[in-house]
Design an enzyme around this catalytic site. Structure first.
Site, PDB file in Angstrom:
ATOM      1  CG  LEU A 233      -1.945  -1.136   1.298  1.00 19.25           C
ATOM      2  CD1 LEU A 233      -2.750  -1.027   2.593  1.00 19.25           C
ATOM      3  CD2 LEU A 233      -2.872  -1.131   0.087  1.00 19.25           C
ATOM      4  CG  HIS A 234       2.912   4.600   2.095  1.00 18.54           C
ATOM      5  ND1 HIS A 234       3.106   5.598   1.175  1.00 18.54           N
ATOM      6  CD2 HIS A 234       3.544   5.014   3.227  1.00 18.54           C
ATOM      7  CE1 HIS A 234       3.818   6.567   1.714  1.00 18.54           C
ATOM      8  NE2 HIS A 234       4.100   6.238   2.956  1.00 18.54           N
ATOM      9  CG  PHE A 235       7.643   0.683   0.209  1.00 25.34           C
ATOM     10  CD1 PHE A 235       7.853  -0.170   1.283  1.00 25.34           C
ATOM     11  CD2 PHE A 235       7.528   0.133  -1.050  1.00 25.34           C
ATOM     12  CE1 PHE A 235       7.957  -1.541   1.102  1.00 25.34           C
ATOM     13  CE2 PHE A 235       7.625  -1.237  -1.243  1.00 25.34           C
ATOM     14  CZ  PHE A 235       7.836  -2.076  -0.169  1.00 25.34           C
ATOM     15  CG  ASN A 237      14.270   5.908   5.283  1.00 23.78           C
ATOM     16  OD1 ASN A 237      14.709   4.896   4.757  1.00 23.78           O
ATOM     17  ND2 ASN A 237      15.017   6.725   5.997  1.00 23.78           N
ATOM     18  N   GLY A 239       9.546   1.957   6.790  1.00 21.52           N
ATOM     19  CA  GLY A 239       9.055   0.606   6.522  1.00 21.52           C
ATOM     20  C   GLY A 239       7.866   0.646   5.587  1.00 21.52           C
ATOM     21  N   GLY A 240       7.313  -0.521   5.331  1.00 20.49           N
ATOM     22  CA  GLY A 240       6.201  -0.611   4.406  1.00 20.49           C
ATOM     23  C   GLY A 240       4.867  -0.762   5.112  1.00 20.49           C
ATOM     24  CE  LYS A 256       1.451   2.122  10.209  1.00 19.90           C
ATOM     25  NZ  LYS A 256       0.987   3.371  10.851  1.00 19.90           N
ATOM     26  CG  ASP A 366       0.017  12.715  11.551  1.00 23.82           C
ATOM     27  OD1 ASP A 366       0.120  13.829  11.013  1.00 23.82           O
ATOM     28  OD2 ASP A 366       0.527  11.686  11.068  1.00 23.82           O
TER      29      ASP A 366
END
Length: 865
Positions: A233-235, A237, A239-240, A256, A366
């Site tokens: 889904l997303h990388f 720095n 982690g993925g 995660k 956030d």
């Protein structure tokens, strides 16, 4: 925050900048001040300091090189150990210049390809590499470090190895772009890939001494986990984030990943620590509607994983776009009313969820458009609890979206209340990143929203009063009224000139971070584009700044780009325009001595832009050699336009980018068609028009026509109208083609597409202001195609939405809206040029885009109206 831009936000609060000096990167490591033996040198290289022995080793041009990584706490210790090892042995090495530069490489949004690298050491051969790894490995054993993803780790210490270039060499990749290179066994230069995965070139055999370390790396697998990873889904720095499935229950889950000592936030916390905080918070908030359930927490190798509920839906940023009436020229009053009901309902839900989070003593910390999920039934959920805190801690989050981040003095629940205030505006005008540059802009945003949406003004005012306290003095928002052209031009020029840094070698005017990748000379991101825009719009000539460009363009650094918009041809164009013809021709001679014919066919940095510049200079100088070279560029481009593929009804529609060819003016086939049209003007060869038509058909395959008749380029996950990679840039070339062949085979299709591009330029909202990707480009297109009245003036006036005060003038933010930019492609100079096209008393056009050999006439079927 955009991962490509975040590292360039660390150096300066107003402009994107690189950590290439002590001024921007902070105080250097103490190691840099250590004395060197006689004859040794320590020199600067971007954000590195290079240490060379008196008698430089006879190093190869490429091979296995050693990297060392470290944390902020042990970086000096690791550096001193390596210094003490390398200097007595006469070994070349380089190291990051400062703790700030190291932090930039291990922060959450740092590029993953170079993450963690503190030191690079150059062994003379494989045997020396093994010796250094063995001996240094013992000296550094046990030092904590972030994993360097592009390399193979030596044991469990901070040393890593990768096969790559020792010297700066360059080649052209399959996209025609200039990149760093190594040589294959036949001596051909090929790309030196620096992807975030260890993958030596196919012809390189792994030395035996590295084999056990590769085996140890490959021994860590997901085979024994009760989860199957199905999609990334997303990388970042840190982690993925992966979409997976629990193999025991079949339930879809999200995993995660947290990498130790990597993905640092402003508090110095790494991804592992934040993942632990998220796990703790999700358990504490369990049962609140809109809070995902947490399932599991485990280690795999050195990485930590959190398993949580998968929430189906779109992030709020995307959900807004799919409903947003201001990007639909055909939207009705009912559409605006329906969106308003939806948006205020979303805010109410988010506010209620945050209130329940606060009841449990937690500060979320956030909140922004991409941490809110809108489910298919329009209920909401929150994502990403990494920076939550207990309200009693009075701790500010170490990460945050700049458009929602509260002022530094804000603490506790007020951090979330500030973000909720920003959300009131962002739902209707998703440009709140500008509030990170100028919070008072919130007042202007509220006025814009109230003008366009039937929203209760009190709903907006409650947000503005939090963002801009009521006792803040009133300020006048910058104006871009069409009737104020000379004043507006002078405001922009003052801001641009105030920003100039003639004492720097890397760039003259601050702009997009691309200026540090391609150099600060060219038209798009460099000095040439800014000086051209100032002069052509009547804002003046500046000899000191022209001298800066002259000195550097006529003696360019190794690896300088050659293209019209990204490099030396652009500098030559601007120098000739400014009256420095001989120097411009000298720069062109430098370019023609390079292997320019191997460049890609695009307009931005390849053959199409180069060909246009060569033919332009041939016209103004009468030099036949330039004409010959320009037509050679056109020949190469014509030969590279591939045939159209056979229609396949079962194949997914082609898209622009994402591994497929790019469409559009700057990087797609439309830019190639532009050169072919110019070559046709020169030669009269109908075959060039045929190839131009084929090129345009390639780009139109990657476009979609919406229900409202607008044509946009399909990028798969979004559609784009802009000049560089969108439909408006294609529309410019369609109109040029139709003036030359109004009755051709493809006239009807091209005229229809041109009309669709025109419709795409009628929206009230464009989130960025820039010339290449933003409202200024829309204005440029409209003005260049003869628009008058409200259609044109609306775009001029609405540029004020993006305008910010700077110095004694007015400036515009660049891509990302995170920092101001003065360049032509993304910033203030591009806005100035577009306004000049619309308002200046003399004709203005962008370099390469003003084909004047054929008089412009109306295209069939209303194209280009």
């Amino acid at each position: 925050m955009d991962q490509d831009y975040q590292p360039f936000c660390m150096a300066d609060p107003s402009f994107y900048d690189a950590l290439h000096s002590e001024r921007t990167a902070g105080e250097s490591f103490a190691t840099a001040a250590r004395p060197l033996p006689d004859g040794w040198t320590l020199r600067e290289q971007d954000d590195w300091l290079v240490v060379d022995p008196a008698r430089r080793q006879d190093l190869p041009l490429q091979g296995w090189k050693i990297h060392a990584s470290a944390t902020a706490d042990n970086a000096e210790r690791v550096l001193d150990t390596i210094w003490d090892y390398c200097v007595p042995r006469g070994i070349s090495f380089k190291f990051l210049r400062s703790a700030t530069a190291l932090t930039a490489r291990v922060s959450k949004y740092a590029p993953r390809g170079y993450s963690g690298k503190l030191v690079t050491i150059y062994p003379r051969d494989d045997a020396a590499c093994e010796t250094m790894l063995t001996e240094l490995g013992r000296l550094l054993d046990g030092e904590p470090n972030p994993y360097i993803l592009s390399d193979l780790r030596w044991g469990k210490g901070p040393l890593y190895v990768r096969y790559g270039a020792f010297a700066n060499r360059y080649t052209v990749d399959e996209r025609g772009e200039v990149i760093e290179a190594i040589a294959d066994p036949d001596g051909n230069l090929v790309p030196d890939r620096r992807d975030p995965v260890f993958k030596p070139p196919p012809w390189v055999t792994l030395p035996d001494f590295l084999a056990p370390h590769l085996a140890a790396r490959n021994a860590v697998t997901t085979t024994d986990l009760p989860y199957r990873i199905e999609e990334v889904l997303h990388f970042s720095n840190g982690g993925g984030i992966y979409l997976g499935r629990d193999t025991r229950s079949g339930e879809r889950v999200v995993l995660k990943e947290g990498r130790p000592h990597a993905g640092l936030d402003a508090r110095g916390h790494d991804a592992v620590r934040r993942l632990g905080r998220e796990h703790e918070t999700l358990r504490r908030l369990a049962g609140i509607p809109g809070i995902p359930a947490v399932h599991d927490m485990f280690w795999l190798g050195e990485h930590r994983f959190l398993v949580m509920e998968y929430v189906e839906g779109d992030v709020l940023g995307k959900a807004i776009v799919t409903r947003y009436p201001m990007i639909d020229p055909s939207a009705t009053a009912d559409d605006y009313a329906e969106f308003t009901r939806w948006a205020t309902g979303i805010h109410d839900q988010v506010a209620e969820t945050i209130a329940q989070v606060h009841e449990r003593g937690v500060v979320y910390g956030d909140l922004h458009l991409f941490n809110i999920i809108v489910r298919p039934d329009d209920t909401v959920a929150l994502l990403d609890f990494e920076v939550t805190s207990d309200v009693a801690d009075a701790e500010r989050p170490g990460l945050g979206n700049p458009g929602f981040t509260a002022p530094r003095a804000t603490r506790g629940f007020d951090i979330d209340l500030y973000a909720l205030a920003c959300l009131r505006l962002a739902l209707f005008l998703p440009m709140t990143n500008l509030l990170g540059l100028h919070r008072v802009k919130a007042r202007h945003f509220a006025d814009v929203i109230a003008e366009h949406f039937p929203v209760d003004r009190a709903f907006l005012d409650r947000g503005v009063e939090v963002i801009v306290p009521p006792d803040t003095p009133a300020t006048t928002a910058p104006s871009t009224e069409p009737g104020e052209w000379p004043r507006l031009r002078d405001d922009l020029a003052r801001a641009i000139l105030t920003s100039a840094t003639p004492d720097r070698d890397d760039r003259l005017f601050p702009g997009d971070p691309q200026q540090f990748a391609v150099g600060g000379l060219g038209l798009a991101y460099g000095a040439a584009g800014v000086l051209y825009a100032l002069d052509v719009t009547g804002a003046g000539r500046y000899p000191e700044h022209e001298a800066w460009l002259l000195r550097r363009a006529t003696d360019p650094p190794s690896g300088s780009r050659l293209g019209l918009y990204d490099g030396l041809h652009g500098a030559a164009f601007a120098l000739d325009h400014l009256g420095h013809r001989q120097e411009a021709l000298d720069v062109v001679d430098i370019c023609l001595r390079e292997d320019w014919e191997k460049l890609g066919p695009d307009l931005a940095g390849g053959l199409s832009g180069i060909g246009l510049n060569l033919l332009h200079l041939a016209d103004v100088t009468g030099e036949p050699a330039l004409r010959t070279a320009g037509l050679r560029a056109a020949e190469l481009v014509a030969n590279r336009v591939p045939p159209l593929p056979e229609p396949d009804p079962d194949a997914p529609p082609p898209v622009s980018g994402g591994g497929q060819p790019s469409a559009g003016l700057l990087r797609g086939c439309a830019g190639q068609a532009l050169l072919l049209l110019r070559a046709y003007d020169e030669t009269g060869e109908d075959a060039l028009l045929d190839r131009a038509a084929l090129a345009l058909r390639h780009d139109l395959r990657r476009c979609v026509t919406r229900d409202n008749g607008t044509l946009e380029v399909n990028e798969g996950w979004r559609t784009m109208p802009y000049v560089d990679g969108g439909s408006v840039g294609i529309g410019m070339v369609l109109d040029e083609y139709l003036t030359r062949r109004p009755d051709g085979e493809h006239t009807a299709r091209f005229a229809e597409a041109s009309e669709g591009a025109w419709r795409a330029a009628q929206s009230a909202m464009y989130i960025l202001p820039g010339l290449f990707t933003g409202r200024a480009g829309i204005l440029y297109y409209l003005a260049g195609r003869g628009a008058t009245g409200e259609s044109l003036h609306r775009q001029v006036r609405n540029l004020a939405w993006h305008a910010l005060p700077f110095g004694d003038g007015t400036a515009f933010p660049g891509t990302g809206l995170l920092r101001l930019s003065m360049d032509l492609a993304t910033g203030t100079a591009g806005v100035l040029l577009a306004l000049g096209v619309a308002l200046h008393e003399h004709p203005v056009h962008a370099p390469g885009l003003g084909l004047a050999a054929v008089p412009m006439t109306p295209a069939p079927s209303g194209a280009g109206r």
